[in-house]
Each structure stands twice: as C-alpha cells, then as structure tokens.
Enzyme design. Structure first.
Site, PDB file in Angstrom:
ATOM      1  NE  ARG A 103      -3.228  -2.880   0.586  1.00 56.26           N
ATOM      2  CZ  ARG A 103      -3.865  -3.747   1.559  1.00 56.26           C
ATOM      3  NH1 ARG A 103      -3.128  -3.835   2.608  1.00 56.26           N
ATOM      4  NH2 ARG A 103      -4.965  -4.340   1.271  1.00 56.26           N
TER       5      ARG A 103
ATOM      6  CG  ASP B 139      -3.166  -5.833  -1.301  1.00 54.33           C
ATOM      7  OD1 ASP B 139      -4.191  -5.761  -2.033  1.00 54.33           O
ATOM      8  OD2 ASP B 139      -3.019  -6.216  -0.245  1.00 54.33           O
TER       9      ASP B 139
ATOM     10  CG  HIS C 276      -6.076  -8.527  -1.631  1.00 60.23           C
ATOM     11  ND1 HIS C 276      -6.161  -7.046  -1.462  1.00 60.23           N
ATOM     12  CD2 HIS C 276      -6.580  -9.290  -0.659  1.00 60.23           C
ATOM     13  CE1 HIS C 276      -7.178  -6.844  -0.121  1.00 60.23           C
ATOM     14  NE2 HIS C 276      -7.303  -8.184   0.169  1.00 60.23           N
TER      15      HIS C 276
ATOM     16  CD  GLU D 299     -10.038  -8.000   2.904  1.00 60.88           C
ATOM     17  OE1 GLU D 299     -10.513  -7.712   3.809  1.00 60.88           O
ATOM     18  OE2 GLU D 299      -9.058  -7.547   2.384  1.00 60.88           O
TER      19      GLU D 299
ATOM     20  CG  ASP E 259      -4.551  -1.402  10.464  1.00 55.66           C
ATOM     21  OD1 ASP E 259      -4.398  -2.234  11.418  1.00 55.66           O
ATOM     22  OD2 ASP E 259      -5.186  -1.242   9.621  1.00 55.66           O
TER      23      ASP E 259
ATOM     24  CD  GLU F 115      -4.905  -0.797   4.019  1.00 53.75           C
ATOM     25  OE1 GLU F 115      -4.107  -0.705   5.195  1.00 53.75           O
ATOM     26  OE2 GLU F 115      -5.448  -1.732   3.987  1.00 53.75           O
TER      27      GLU F 115
END
Length: 761
Positions: free
Chosen positions: A164, A193, A260, A323, A416, A466
């Site tokens: 990211r 990603d 991803h 995901e 995070d 992120e």
C-alpha cells in the site's frame, strides 16, 4: 505444578519490580545476586576461536552498544582475557529449547552460554539492554544476576505492508534492527496487492514497470505525488534477507492470490479473468480483480514463485487467500466451465482447489504454504498453516482440523488501529488498540484443549499501511506496542506483569530516542478534561488530568508555560478561572519525560467548539477511520474522522443557551475506498442543491432542521471550506446531528472544527 508456577510468578514479578534492570521482553528466569560489574572501553568481548557465528553476534553487540552508549568494545579470541564479556557455546546450557541462553553477571565479568547461534544472539541483546539502563554515555555498572531464558513461542512476528505504501531498504532494515532487539524472529513481508507490486520478477518485468506504480487521486495537487510507487530489486531483497538472517530473523514473503491481484492483472491482463487491463488501484479496501484459473495463469504463478523461492529461503511462503470476492469468477463462462469439469460445488471450493494447487507446487519444492484464514473456507492442503486474522475463530477451526496456526487477529493485533482517543492521535482505524490491550493478548484461545493449543506456533502483529504513508507513521504505530507484543510471545505467561512492564518501559523509550525511533507516547499522553456545562456557567473549570496507562507523574501549568518537574504535581482536580491555558506532561519516577506536553485552552470560545475527531458517529454505523487530507500525504497532521458508510456525526450535549449560530470548518477528501459487496451499506441522503448540503438537526438525525448550508462545487482551490449559518433560539443541552448530504458518487466530506456562536457580551 500450578502452585509452583504461582510462586515463581510472585517471586519474579516482585523481583523485577524491585530490580534495577529494564529488560523487555522479561526473561523466563531472573535472579539477582550481590555485587556489580563495570563495563568500560577496556572490557573485551571474548568469543570461541574460529567461530564465525559467534563473531557476528559479538560484532552486533559492539555496533549497537557504540551507537547507543558510546562504548566501543573490542572482540578477541584470547581466552586469557579477564574481566570480559564471554560468549560460550555450551551443549549443557540450562535452557529447555532452541533459542535459549543463560547469562551470568558476577563482579568478575559477564558470560553468555547457549546451545545455538540464536541463543547467543539473544543473550547479546539482553547484555545490551543491561548496558543501556538510561540515556547516559560511557561506562556502566551492571548488577550481578543469573538469567535462564528461552521463548514461549517459535513464531514471534511482525507483518510489514509494503504494497500500500512503500518503504526504503534502509527503513526495512531499521525495523529489522528493532525486531531483533525485541527477540522477534519473523518478518512477514507483504509485497503485492491491488495497490502495488513491490518485488522484481525478472521473467515478468512489467510487474514492476507497470504494477509498482499508481496515479494517485488528485495527482499533483495539495502535495499528492503525480506518480506513486517503487519496488525492491532482487539484489535489494537478497540484502534485506541477509540483514535479517544476521539478526536471526526469517523473512516470509507474501504474494497475494487469488484476490488482491489488481496490480498483477494491470501488468499482465491475460492472467486476469476478463482479459482487460485495469489501472493499479488507488482504492483501499476490497477490489474485485482475481487471478484466472487456466493453465497459463498457473504457469505464470509458478514462474513467479520460482523466483520468490530463490530469493527467500524461508520454509513458509505466504499466499494471502483473503478477501477474494468471487464476482468475476461467477460472471466468467470459462471459469464456470472449469468448476464443472472439476466437480466443484461453488467458488469457495474453486479457491480451495486454487490454493491446494499452489500448496502442492510449494511442497514439491520443499516449502510450506501459509495463508490467511479464508483458505479454510474451500478446503486447504493438509499441511497448510493458517494465519488467523478474522478474530480467533479461524485459529480454533484450523487447530481442530489439525493445522498449525499463527495468531494475528483483527483488531487485537492490528497496529493500524489507533492507540488512543485523544484529539492529536495519528491516522488509523477505530477501535483503539492501546498498549494495555496488546499486552493483555493471549495467543492461546480459551476454547482450545492442550492438543489443539500445541498447534499454535505463536503470534504476530500486523502493520497495514493504507494510512501509514511514511516510516514515521509506521514507527508511531509499531512502537512501543511492539514491546508489549514481544513480551506476549517470548515471556512465560505466568510471569507477565503489566505494572512491572510499565516500570521497565521508560529505559526502552530512551533506547528509542538514541536510535531515532519515532515511537508514540499515546499511553502516557495527559488527558485534560473539564465539565463544560459547569464551566460555561461559572467562567471557571475544575480540571481533571489522567493518562491512558495510569502510570507516571503528571506535572502541569495554567499559564501556557512548558511543564517540568518543578511544575505542580497533579494529585486531585484543581480549579482555574478563565481564560487559562493548561499544559500537562507525564514523567517517570526517575524524572524521564514519558509524554510530551498536551495543551488545552479554557475560555468560552474553546468550550463551545469541537474538533471533528472528537465528534462520535451517529447511531447505526460504528465504522470509523482517522485519515489524512490526501491518501499519500506524508505529514502526521492534520487528521480527520470519517465514516465511509454514513457521513453523519453528533455534537452531544451542545449547550445552546445564548447560541445564535454555527460555524463549520470542513474539508473535502477523496472517496478512495473499494467496498465490494458492502457498497449497499453506504447511506445516500437526498440533496436539494447540486453538490449537497451540510445539515444540522436537533436531538435526532430525523429531528427538526436547524440549519442547511449548501456545499460549494468541488475544486482544487476550495478543498477547505468554511460554512456558517444562524440557529433559531434553543434552551438547555441538546444533541446536534451533523449530516452531509453530498452525492455518494462524489468526494467525502469531513468536519475539521465546528463552533457554536453566541452574542458578543
């Protein structure tokens, strides 16, 4: 045994609290003795002759000690040297497992003994901590003691997301240094990603010439770069792997699949499902691009893995598996035909087949597959290791199926997550994951029996980036929470002690200062609170000071001057008259500053104002982020609170007596969030002007409208907007519901500051 363990716990906890040693993680066994040993520039380090590994460990101690204490020691193989620090290989060292060591300090010298190289290295790290009890330079007196130490878990990890946001090799190596000093031994390196492909693959150069770069939203405006990215060459990766290995850290690469995958598909569209070339994504979240399932795609993946395995000697290769929304697979006739030919019942089973095929390929090359817990959903190779991130359920399911697991649950170990709820906290996710919550994490779920618990290899914390564009952001998020994690995965559970940990932490913070680590002081940051309702009535306030950890002495001033140890010591609430500027800072028992001063201005204007980060979400959605003004902003401030599903916040208990108007300082942000199937949850409100409005409702979000302020046309020169409106007369305290009705296919808006206006006295 349980009674004996309790006695050991009590003895060690009381010993460490009283002992003049600040060791993190806490050793398994520590006994103080009489006397001390002085280490100065004339103290030699003696190593076994012709032992390259011992020399490497000794030189590491020489280097870190020179950098942090200003002591420059010499390494020798002369066993006749006296008053020395001695490295010794001892097959009879009194430790029950690999990576353990014994350490003895007597008035005659220091001796580290271990069965293996890692044990010697960790003993050297402990010696370094003993030699850096404070920020002073030069010679140091070390208390006599005996330590027998070994790790609780084999997997003691940290995940760094370089996909990211990209970190330099120097940044990664600096992080590896800190991991070594905390006796962590696995860097899980997230290298691919949707937002970037960061590893050079010579057979497929477009993975980095295209996939490593993205065009940010609002490129070139407000400090947003025109082009963002970067990648590690294979030579750089070899250097990082070697640097880590010298510190007994294994680097486990993650190459995400089957989801991803947008950066990979952007580079080579033929490996995607649609055959079309998307851009490298600028959106955080869950993007739709998947790898195809044809033979050509598997040949591509196998070729990539060949080069990955050549670079990383780790036993484990991480393949992601998380995901992967299956919309593209569901819409593809070719993929559906493949499923039928394989007699698979659904797309989850297809993912299981995909992961299984990758697992077979890795196994054929002497490697082992590890992936996020979604790999369980469609079946998984019998020897696969599962990294549990969706809470602990994945770990429980995996161990019951006989799989090894690594505990890495969200939000428990997700760094995070923000560390505190003060207004000056950095960008990150909600909920708060404070220092105490990391320290209190138990890697063994209570639902596991002894046989299942044996499958828990250990735990790791994850630094997803992120909202961490720079290494300063990463260090702020990681430290000192990494200290808490290190004790969770190294020290016996029976000897861990929160208060003892806090007492040992100030010395570690000084080690961070010496090494220029931008750690967070959130655990000790003073909170300055007042009863606003009473204060507005009396033009004075009763001030309460506290800090999150409940540790340290808070000193304060009321005239805006910087507090030091001579300033008043907070003991109980105190009263000040307006106007006043309260400043407070937290200090350790020995006078070291634990948290820089925080400030609160007390006057009528400030008490009628709220920062956007202080305003809670409206009921109905608890999703919340603290974000920067642009996705790739490199500064730590400002930070804004957003809910990408519902742009509604509340000003609770607003004192409306005498209030005649409202002012809102707002900012326009990028809506760069890929929500996949959760897009349906985004609240869309009707708007009567082209770009929406900022609306104030009384008491409830469907209550009477007090003000309706149109939003201006989005443009680069009006990213920051001030809106003002009069308010009808109200009495008493009310909740104000603050809503943006802007179209949900446009930008996000966030409140910077909202202020209530009264008549001028």
């Amino acid at each position: 045994m349980r009674f004996a363990s309790c006695l050991l716990c009590l003895a060690l906890c009381s010993l460490v609290q009283a002992a003049p040693v600040s060791l993190i993680p806490l050793p398994a066994q520590l006994q103080l003795a009489d006397g001390r040993f002085k280490v100065d520039a004339d103290t030699p380090i003696v190593i076994p002759s012709h032992d390259a590994a011992s020399r490497q460990d000794a030189l590491y101690l020489v280097d870190v000690l020179a950098r942090t204490r200003g002591l420059h020691l010499k390494v020798t193989e002369d066993v006749r040297a006296s008053h020395a620090i001695v490295f010794s290989r001892d097959p009879n060292a009194a430790v029950p497992q690999a990576e353990g060591y014994t350490l003895d300090v007597t008035p005659q010298g220091i001796r580290i003994a271990a069965r293996d190289d890692a044990g010697l290295f960790y003993g050297a790290v402990t010696v370094w901590q003993l030699l850096t009890p404070n920020a002073q330079q030069g010679p140091v007196q070390v208390p006599a003691l005996h330590i027998s130490d070994w790790p609780r878990f084999a997997w003691r990890g940290l995940m760094l997301d370089s996909a990211r946001h990209f970190q330099s090799v120097a940044d990664v190596e600096k992080l590896l240094d800190q991991m070594a000093q905390h006796k962590l031994n696995v860097l899980h390196w997230h290298l691919t990603d949707d937002q970037g492909w960061r590893i050079e693959i010579k057979r497929y150069p477009e993975l980095t010439s295209i996939g490593a770069w993205r065009t940010p939203p609002e490129a070139g405006h407000d400090g947003e770069p025109v082009r963002y990215g970067g990648f590690y060459t294979q030579d750089q990766i070899r250097d990082v792997v070697a640097y880590a290995a010298a510190r007994h850290i294994t680097v486990v690469p993650e190459i995400d699949m089957p989801g991803h995958a947008q950066a990979a598909v952007a580079s080579y569209p033929q490996i995607g499902v649609t055959g079309k070339r998307p851009p490298v994504s600028v959106d955080w979240g869950v993007n739709p691009y998947l790898y195809n399932v044809d033979d050509a795609t598997f040949q591509f993946v196998d070729n990539v893995l060949d080069e990955v395995m050549a670079l990383f000697p780790s036993h484990y290769i991480h393949v992601g598996g998380d995901e992967a929304i299956k919309d593209q697979w569901k819409a593809s006739p070719a993929v559906q035909a493949k499923m039928q030919a394989l007699h698979l019942k659904d797309e989850d089973a297809l993912q299981g087949w995909f992961i299984g095929r990758i697992g077979d390929y890795l196994a054929a090359h002497g490697r082992r597959l590890i992936g996020w817990d979604e790999i369980l959903d469609g079946g998984v190779p019998a020897d696969a290791t599962v990294m549990s991130w969706r809470g602990t359920d994945g770990a429980i399911k995996a161990t019951r199926l006989g799989h090894d697991v690594v505990m890495s649950p969200s939000p428990d170990l997700y760094l995070d997550g923000v560390q505190g709820d003060l207004a000056d906290e950095a960008a990150g996710r909600i909920p708060v994951r404070d220092l105490a919550s990391i320290y209190g994490f138990n890697p063994i779920p209570a639902a596991l029996n002894a046989a299942q618990a044996a499958h828990v290899l250990g735990a790791q914390a994850n630094a997803w980036t992120e909202h961490m564009p720079t290494m300063q952001h990463v260090e702020h998020a990681v430290f000192p929470r990494l200290d808490a994690l290190s004790e969770v995965v190294w020290s016996p559970g029976s000897v861990r002690d929160w208060k003892g940990f806090l007492a040992r932490l100030p010395a570690q913070l000084e080690r961070y200062d010496d090494q220029h680590i931008a750690y967070a002081d959130s655990a000790f940051a003073p909170s300055i609170t007042v009863d606003i309702k009473k204060a507005l009535k009396s033009a004075s306030a009763s001030v309460v000071l506290s800090d999150q950890a409940g540790y340290g002495a808070i000193h304060y001033t009321v005239d805006g001057s910087a507090p030091d140890l001579h300033a008043p010591l907070y003991g109980e609430p105190f009263t000040v008259k307006f106007p006043a500027t309260i400043k407070a800072a937290t200090f350790a028992d020995d006078g070291r500053m634990l948290a820089s001063a925080r400030t609160r201005v007390l006057d009528r204007t400030s008490l009628l104002s709220r920062l956007g980060v202080e305003l809670p979400n409206c009921p109905g959605s608890d999703f919340r982020l603290r974000v920067q003004p642009m996705p790739d902003a490199i500064s730590m401030t400002p930070v804004y609170a957003v809910n990408v599903f519902d742009t509604c916040q509340q000003y609770p208990a607003a004192p409306l007596d005498g209030v005649i108007g409202i002012r809102a300082d707002i900012v326009r942000l990028e809506r760069n969030y890929a929500l996949a199937h959760d897009e349906k949850l985004v609240v869309s409100r009707p708007h009567s002007t082209p770009y929406g409005e900022f609306v104030v409702h009384l008491d409830r979000c469907d209550g009477p409208t007090l003000a309706n302020m149109p939003l201006p046309k989005p443009a680069d020169n009006n990213r920051h907007v001030v809106l003002e409106a009069s308010l009808p007369t109200q009495h008493g305290e009310h909740t104000l519901c603050l809503v943006f009705t802007a179209p949900i296919d446009g930008p996000l808006y966030a409140i910077s500051l909202v202020s209530l206006k009264t008549r001028t006295p």
